[in-house]
Write an enzyme that holds these catalytic residues in place. Structure first.
Site, PDB file in Angstrom:
ATOM      1  N   GLY A 188       0.793  -1.225   0.000  1.00 39.29           N
ATOM      2  CA  GLY A 188       0.000   0.000   0.000  1.00 39.29           C
ATOM      3  C   GLY A 188       0.826   1.275   0.000  1.00 39.29           C
ATOM      4  O   GLY A 188       0.354   2.309  -0.473  1.00 39.29           O
ATOM      5  N   GLU A 248      -0.965  -1.742  -5.806  1.00 42.04           N
ATOM      6  CA  GLU A 248      -2.213  -1.118  -5.356  1.00 42.04           C
ATOM      7  C   GLU A 248      -2.349   0.282  -5.959  1.00 42.04           C
ATOM      8  O   GLU A 248      -1.836   1.227  -5.409  1.00 42.04           O
ATOM      9  CB  GLU A 248      -2.242  -1.045  -3.833  1.00 42.04           C
ATOM     10  CG  GLU A 248      -2.220  -2.430  -3.194  1.00 42.04           C
ATOM     11  CD  GLU A 248      -2.273  -2.399  -1.663  1.00 42.04           C
ATOM     12  OE1 GLU A 248      -2.778  -1.428  -1.083  1.00 42.04           O
ATOM     13  OE2 GLU A 248      -1.785  -3.356  -1.055  1.00 42.04           O
ATOM     14  N   TYR A 255      -6.936  -6.087  12.622  1.00 36.33           N
ATOM     15  CA  TYR A 255      -6.877  -4.730  13.170  1.00 36.33           C
ATOM     16  C   TYR A 255      -8.225  -4.064  12.971  1.00 36.33           C
ATOM     17  O   TYR A 255      -9.078  -4.578  12.231  1.00 36.33           O
ATOM     18  CB  TYR A 255      -5.764  -3.913  12.492  1.00 36.33           C
ATOM     19  CG  TYR A 255      -6.010  -3.680  11.021  1.00 36.33           C
ATOM     20  CD1 TYR A 255      -5.634  -4.633  10.080  1.00 36.33           C
ATOM     21  CD2 TYR A 255      -6.660  -2.532  10.573  1.00 36.33           C
ATOM     22  CE1 TYR A 255      -5.891  -4.437   8.737  1.00 36.33           C
ATOM     23  CE2 TYR A 255      -6.914  -2.334   9.224  1.00 36.33           C
ATOM     24  CZ  TYR A 255      -6.534  -3.292   8.313  1.00 36.33           C
ATOM     25  OH  TYR A 255      -6.802  -3.116   6.977  1.00 36.33           O
ATOM     26  N   TRP A 292      -4.071  -9.823   7.329  1.00 33.49           N
ATOM     27  CA  TRP A 292      -3.122  -8.721   7.484  1.00 33.49           C
ATOM     28  C   TRP A 292      -3.312  -8.219   8.901  1.00 33.49           C
ATOM     29  O   TRP A 292      -4.415  -7.728   9.194  1.00 33.49           O
ATOM     30  CB  TRP A 292      -3.387  -7.601   6.466  1.00 33.49           C
ATOM     31  CG  TRP A 292      -2.443  -6.464   6.693  1.00 33.49           C
ATOM     32  CD1 TRP A 292      -2.611  -5.415   7.562  1.00 33.49           C
ATOM     33  CD2 TRP A 292      -1.158  -6.275   6.090  1.00 33.49           C
ATOM     34  NE1 TRP A 292      -1.508  -4.607   7.524  1.00 33.49           N
ATOM     35  CE2 TRP A 292      -0.604  -5.102   6.635  1.00 33.49           C
ATOM     36  CE3 TRP A 292      -0.417  -7.008   5.144  1.00 33.49           C
ATOM     37  CZ2 TRP A 292       0.654  -4.626   6.267  1.00 33.49           C
ATOM     38  CZ3 TRP A 292       0.831  -6.531   4.778  1.00 33.49           C
ATOM     39  CH2 TRP A 292       1.353  -5.344   5.340  1.00 33.49           C
TER      40      TRP A 292
END
Ligand SMILES: *[C@@H]1O[C@H](CO)[C@@H](O)[C@H](O)[C@H]1NC(C)=O
Ligand SMILES: *[C@@H]1O[C@H](CO)[C@@H](O)[C@H](O)[C@H]1NC(C)=O
Ligand SMILES: *[C@@H]1O[C@H](CO)[C@@H](O)[C@H](O)[C@H]1NC(C)=O
Ligand SMILES: *[C@@H]1O[C@H](CO)[C@@H](O)[C@H](O)[C@H]1NC(C)=O
Ligand SMILES: *[C@@H]1O[C@H](CO)[C@@H](O)[C@H](O)[C@H]1NC(C)=O
Ligand SMILES: *[C@@H]1O[C@H](CO)[C@@H](O)[C@H](O)[C@H]1NC(C)=O
Ligand SMILES: *[C@@H]1O[C@H](CO)[C@@H](O)[C@H](O)[C@H]1NC(C)=O
Ligand SMILES: *[C@@H]1O[C@H](CO)[C@@H](O)[C@H](O)[C@H]1NC(C)=O
Ligand SMILES: *[C@@H]1O[C@H](CO)[C@@H](O)[C@H](O)[C@H]1NC(C)=O
Ligand SMILES: *[C@@H]1O[C@H](CO)[C@@H](O)[C@H](O)[C@H]1NC(C)=O
Ligand SMILES: *[C@@H]1O[C@H](CO)[C@@H](O)[C@H](O)[C@H]1NC(C)=O
Length: 370
Positions: free
Chosen positions: A101, A142, A262, A350
């Protein structure tokens, strides 16, 4: 069945020629996670028995040479990653992940636009994977964001596969695995289709990034499920929408569902209005500058009320004007069961360092089963 002998001999010949030397590997299940050194979590802490595949992130794309490189600070941990994680699970397979990212998407677009620069990327990535003892390569561009970039992405994948097969033949080693991390749905922002044929033909699988749907940085005025499985209105974004689109476009056995370890924290306008889609006033900056918070940090918070919403399949918790959307054991096991039920190849998370006690990793692995 008159011509039994002939087809048998024919297929034996075909099998021998195509697969004996190149020995492509067949992956039957993917239970995976990403690891990166900046997380502060040591690779030696990963309970690799909970995974079939581990992604080591990220290698970089040089903007001048278009070669894949590993920064000097990453070189030692990356070179030792496979040996380290195989201590607990000798059969875990490792992949070197490229981009991410924070990488510059224009450099990937530029690399993919020319035969010569695609070749630099391809040849250097294979060399690096072999010299660092990885079992495969993963591309996190990305994102390709025009029709031309999508076509070029397809050329890149096909040429990458051809080069990997060739290298396998000449080295007499099992072919490297090839995967890519892709947008949550099969077309990038309305209508820009991924190169489905190239993905189906040339990748072992794709990692569907089915998260970051709602977050305080880009959706500040109301709370939202960061990675909900189901949408309860038409305008709402969901993992199910993305997966349904993907499995219409490519075989389900090429699809791996992404789950976040997360969440994101918003600041509520009114402490007494604390549902999903409640009015919010941006990021709860006391949590972090962008509101992101690891699962382990969430579990360490005191005096929060936790809720599981089974229609959307998300967890959230709140205390005063702080509201956090995230995945807990409930949503994680429901998503993994969903992925298995849809006939997908597996799931990935992730990232492993956000789940310090392996609670979610354990939940996911048990939900999928042996
Ligand atoms: C790792 O996971 C396995 C499988 O669930 C479990 O049996 C083992 O106790 C875990 N090891 C550690 C060190 O947590
Ligand atoms: C590499 O990993 C092995 C196995 O975990 C360990 O024994 C060794 O010390 C590591 N080497 C380096 C340079 O980190
Ligand atoms: C990204 O890469 C492009 C092309 O390589 C370059 O022009 C641009 O300055 C880069 N952007 C950043 C933020 O580094
Ligand atoms: C360049 O790549 C394109 C797309 O794969 C292919 O059609 C063309 O033949 C290639 N040209 C050369 C000179 O290799
Ligand atoms: C195939 O591998 C050989 C030996 O590494 C190499 O010389 C050749 O350029 C490769 N061909 C392709 C098409 O990648
Ligand atoms: C390739 O490897 C296989 C199994 O690892 C072995 O049986 C075969 O002899 C090797 N072939 C060559 C040409 O080295
Ligand atoms: C979820 O979104 C899809 C795509 O927009 C839509 O077709 C479907 O009706 C939505 N589901 C609900 C319950 O609104
Ligand atoms: C989940 O949240 C939505 C939006 O706030 C709400 O409409 C729905 O009733 C909730 N479902 C459950 C089971 O709590
Ligand atoms: C937060 O509240 C302040 C004061 O009411 C307002 O000025 C600001 O625009 C709000 N920010 C967001 C992201 O809603
Ligand atoms: C716990 O939360 C409640 C409700 O938000 C609040 O009234 C109370 O002061 C909090 N207690 C502590 C110790 O933070
Ligand atoms: C969610 O999971 C927690 C911990 O595993 C469990 O205690 C709770 O009962 C679950 N809630 C629902 C609604 O399933």
């Amino acid at each position: 069945m008159a011509s039994k002998t002939l087809p048998y001999a024919f297929f034996t010949l075909l099998f021998f020629h195509q697969f004996h030397f190149s020995s492509a590997q067949t992956t039957t299940v993917v239970k995976a996670t990403y690891w990166f050194p900046e997380s502060g979590y040591l690779a030696s802490s990963i309970n690799s028995t909970l995974f079939t595949h581990l992604f080591c992130a990220f290698a970089d794309l040089n903007p001048t040479t278009y070669q894949v490189t590993v920064s000097s600070s990453h070189s030692a941990p990356f070179a030792n990653f496979t040996a380290t994680v195989q201590q607990k699970n000798p059969s875990v397979k490792t992949l070197l992940s490229i981009g991410g990212g924070n990488a510059n998407a224009s450099t990937f677009a530029s690399m993919a636009s020319r035969n010569s620069t695609r070749k630099s990327f391809i040849d250097s990535s294979i060399k690096l994977a072999r010299s660092y003892n990885f079992y495969g390569l993963d591309l996190d561009w990305e994102y390709p964001s025009s029709a031309t970039e999508m076509s070029n992405f397809g050329y890149l994948l096909n040429e990458w596969r051809a080069a990997v097969a060739n290298e396998s033949k000449t080295s007499n080693k099992t072919a490297l695995l090839l995967s890519a991390a892709v947008f949550y749905t099969s077309s990038y922002y309305g209508g820009l289709n991924y190169p489905f044929q190239a993905i189906s033909n040339s990748l072992d699988w794709i990692n569907i990034m089915a998260y970051d749907f709602y977050g305080p940085s880009w959706a500040p005025s109301m709370t939202g499920p960061p990675a909900g499985l189901y949408n309860i209105t038409r305008s709402q974004i969901s993992g199910d929408n993305g997966i349904k689109a993907w499995i219409q476009a490519v075989p389900a056995k090429k699809v791996v569902y992404g789950i976040p370890f997360y969440g994101y924290a918003w600041s509520l306008v009114n402490a007494n209005d604390h549902g999903i889609f409640a009015p919010a006033n941006g990021t709860a900056t006391a949590i972090s500058s962008d509101g992101s918070i690891t699962y382990s940090q969430i579990k360490g918070l005191k005096n929060f009320t936790a809720v599981y919403n089974s229609s959307i399949v998300t967890n959230y918790c709140y205390s005063g004007t702080t509201w956090i959307g995230y995945d807990d054991t409930n949503s994680t096991s429901t998503k993994v069961t969903y992925a298995k039920g849809k006939g997908l190849l597996g799931y990935f998370a992730w990232h492993v360092g956000a789940d310090l006690n392996s609670i979610l990793a354990q939940t996911a692995s048990s939900a999928w089963g042996a």
